[in-house]
Design a protein around this motif. Structure first.
Motif, PDB file in Angstrom:
ATOM      1  N   PRO A 131       0.783  -1.228   0.000  1.00 57.62           N
ATOM      2  CA  PRO A 131       0.000   0.000   0.000  1.00 57.62           C
ATOM      3  C   PRO A 131       0.821   1.287   0.000  1.00 57.62           C
ATOM      4  CG  PRO A 131       0.043  -0.905   2.205  1.00 57.62           C
ATOM      5  CD  PRO A 131       0.733  -1.901   1.308  1.00 57.62           C
ATOM      6  N   GLU A 132       2.099   1.177   0.354  1.00 54.05           N
ATOM      7  CA  GLU A 132       2.981   2.349   0.328  1.00 54.05           C
ATOM      8  C   GLU A 132       4.393   1.879   0.017  1.00 54.05           C
ATOM      9  OE1 GLU A 132       3.699   3.754   4.654  1.00 54.05           O
ATOM     10  OE2 GLU A 132       1.681   2.887   4.648  1.00 54.05           O
ATOM     11  N   ASP A 133       5.256   2.832  -0.338  1.00 53.22           N
ATOM     12  CA  ASP A 133       6.578   2.495  -0.870  1.00 53.22           C
ATOM     13  C   ASP A 133       7.345   1.431  -0.089  1.00 53.22           C
ATOM     14  OD1 ASP A 133       6.287   4.155  -3.012  1.00 53.22           O
ATOM     15  OD2 ASP A 133       7.584   5.734  -2.254  1.00 53.22           O
ATOM     16  N   ASN A 134       7.507   1.581   1.174  1.00 49.67           N
ATOM     17  CA  ASN A 134       8.380   0.693   1.941  1.00 49.67           C
ATOM     18  C   ASN A 134       7.636  -0.224   2.897  1.00 49.67           C
ATOM     19  OD1 ASN A 134      10.848   1.557   0.771  1.00 49.67           O
ATOM     20  ND2 ASN A 134      10.662   3.449   1.927  1.00 49.67           N
ATOM     21  N   VAL A 135       6.465  -0.660   2.488  1.00 43.27           N
ATOM     22  CA  VAL A 135       5.658  -1.589   3.289  1.00 43.27           C
ATOM     23  C   VAL A 135       5.150  -2.702   2.391  1.00 43.27           C
ATOM     24  CG1 VAL A 135       3.518  -1.852   4.606  1.00 43.27           C
ATOM     25  CG2 VAL A 135       4.922   0.191   4.929  1.00 43.27           C
ATOM     26  N   TYR A 136       5.327  -3.936   2.850  1.00 43.01           N
ATOM     27  CA  TYR A 136       4.780  -5.084   2.125  1.00 43.01           C
ATOM     28  C   TYR A 136       4.206  -6.065   3.151  1.00 43.01           C
ATOM     29  CZ  TYR A 136       4.196  -9.116  -0.847  1.00 43.01           C
ATOM     30  OH  TYR A 136       3.651 -10.181  -1.507  1.00 43.01           O
ATOM     31  N   TYR A 137       2.917  -6.362   3.021  1.00 39.99           N
ATOM     32  CA  TYR A 137       2.244  -7.340   3.887  1.00 39.99           C
ATOM     33  C   TYR A 137       2.460  -8.732   3.300  1.00 39.99           C
ATOM     34  CZ  TYR A 137       0.083  -3.562   6.475  1.00 39.99           C
ATOM     35  OH  TYR A 137      -0.112  -2.470   7.272  1.00 39.99           O
ATOM     36  N   TYR A 138       3.139  -9.583   4.040  1.00 37.89           N
ATOM     37  CA  TYR A 138       3.521 -10.894   3.530  1.00 37.89           C
ATOM     38  C   TYR A 138       2.629 -12.042   4.000  1.00 37.89           C
ATOM     39  CZ  TYR A 138       5.794 -11.869   8.049  1.00 37.89           C
ATOM     40  OH  TYR A 138       6.065 -12.079   9.380  1.00 37.89           O
ATOM     41  N   GLN A 139       1.739 -11.772   4.964  1.00 39.25           N
ATOM     42  CA  GLN A 139       0.883 -12.845   5.472  1.00 39.25           C
ATOM     43  C   GLN A 139      -0.373 -12.253   6.083  1.00 39.25           C
ATOM     44  OE1 GLN A 139       2.861 -15.754   7.974  1.00 39.25           O
ATOM     45  NE2 GLN A 139       0.986 -16.151   9.108  1.00 39.25           N
ATOM     46  N   VAL A 140      -1.481 -12.958   5.862  1.00 38.29           N
ATOM     47  CA  VAL A 140      -2.744 -12.631   6.531  1.00 38.29           C
ATOM     48  C   VAL A 140      -3.210 -13.899   7.224  1.00 38.29           C
ATOM     49  CG1 VAL A 140      -5.148 -11.919   6.262  1.00 38.29           C
ATOM     50  CG2 VAL A 140      -3.366 -10.857   4.838  1.00 38.29           C
ATOM     51  N   GLY A 141      -3.462 -13.789   8.530  1.00 43.05           N
ATOM     52  CA  GLY A 141      -3.911 -14.933   9.313  1.00 43.05           C
ATOM     53  C   GLY A 141      -2.781 -15.522  10.135  1.00 43.05           C
ATOM     54  N   ASP A 142      -3.145 -16.084  11.249  1.00 41.72           N
ATOM     55  CA  ASP A 142      -2.208 -16.769  12.137  1.00 41.72           C
ATOM     56  C   ASP A 142      -2.152 -18.220  11.683  1.00 41.72           C
ATOM     57  OD1 ASP A 142      -1.346 -18.492  14.276  1.00 41.72           O
ATOM     58  OD2 ASP A 142      -1.672 -16.844  15.681  1.00 41.72           O
ATOM     59  N   GLY A 143      -1.002 -18.645  11.179  1.00 40.36           N
ATOM     60  CA  GLY A 143      -0.877 -20.004  10.637  1.00 40.36           C
ATOM     61  C   GLY A 143      -1.189 -21.096  11.635  1.00 40.36           C
TER      62      GLY A 143
END
Length: 194
Positions: free
Chosen positions: A53-65
């Motif tokens: 959503p912004e330059d230096n942010v990346y969401y790599y996981q959704v949910g608690d495995g």
């Protein structure tokens, strides 16, 4: 179970699907499967764009495995049973995720090539995000922030292979030799296979 979203294996799979299409385009057209494959590439890469959503942010996981794998029920009811936290990395060594960011950059770059003719606007968007996410991976040169998925999907070989892989696909997408030079440089860090 398996309602968690793990971006490392998802981005690897997306890259391989796009590569398959690029190597076998006529086979996909002849078999009538081209539109389905391209639709899948759009679906997953649209998701990767949303994860950035912004330059230096990346969401790599959704949910608690762990919680997710302990729940054996319909995916329609999982939202009612547990929280769905999201986990992110950035471009710092302290919170980097170079392997997942590199692999995602490769997925976005290959999709940009595959969709260049049929969806030029999306191809441009994917390439923009591929470059930005790759830059994050290079600046961090660390997987210190990629911890939540460790028990499920870890890059056991480190992040240099993903940096090399992504640089190669960015070269293919841009024809910018700087990326090819990076691919060769990072390949020099590969260790012997056990």
């Amino acid at each position: 179970g398996d309602n968690a979203k793990f971006n490392l294996p998802m981005s690897y799979t997306a890259t391989m699907l796009a590569w398959s299409y690029l190597q076998n385009t006529e086979a996909y057209k002849t078999s009538g499967q081209e539109k389905y494959l391209l639709n899948e590439l759009e679906w997953v890469n649209d998701y990767f764009v949303k994860c950035h959503p912004e330059d230096n942010v990346y969401y790599y996981q959704v949910g608690d495995g762990t919680a997710d794998h302990a729940y054996w029920g319909a995916c329609e009811t999982v939202e009612q049973r547990m929280e769905r936290p999201s986990y992110k990395v950035d471009n710092t060594a302290e919170n980097g995720g170079s392997a997942v960011c590199g692999q995602t950059a490769a997925a976005l770059a290959t999709a940009s090539i595959a969709l260049k003719e049929s969806e030029p606007a999306k191809a441009t968007t994917y390439l923009k995000h591929a470059k930005e996410i790759y830059q994050m991976a290079e600046e961090a040169k660390s997987d210190a922030g990629y911890t939540e998925a460790d028990n499920f999907y870890k890059s056991w070989s480190g992040y240099y292979d993903e940096l090399s892989w992504a640089a190669y696909w960015l070269y293919e997408a841009t024809d910018d030799k700087t990326y090819l030079d990076k691919a060769v440089e990072y390949a020099g860090y590969f260790g012997p296979e056990a």
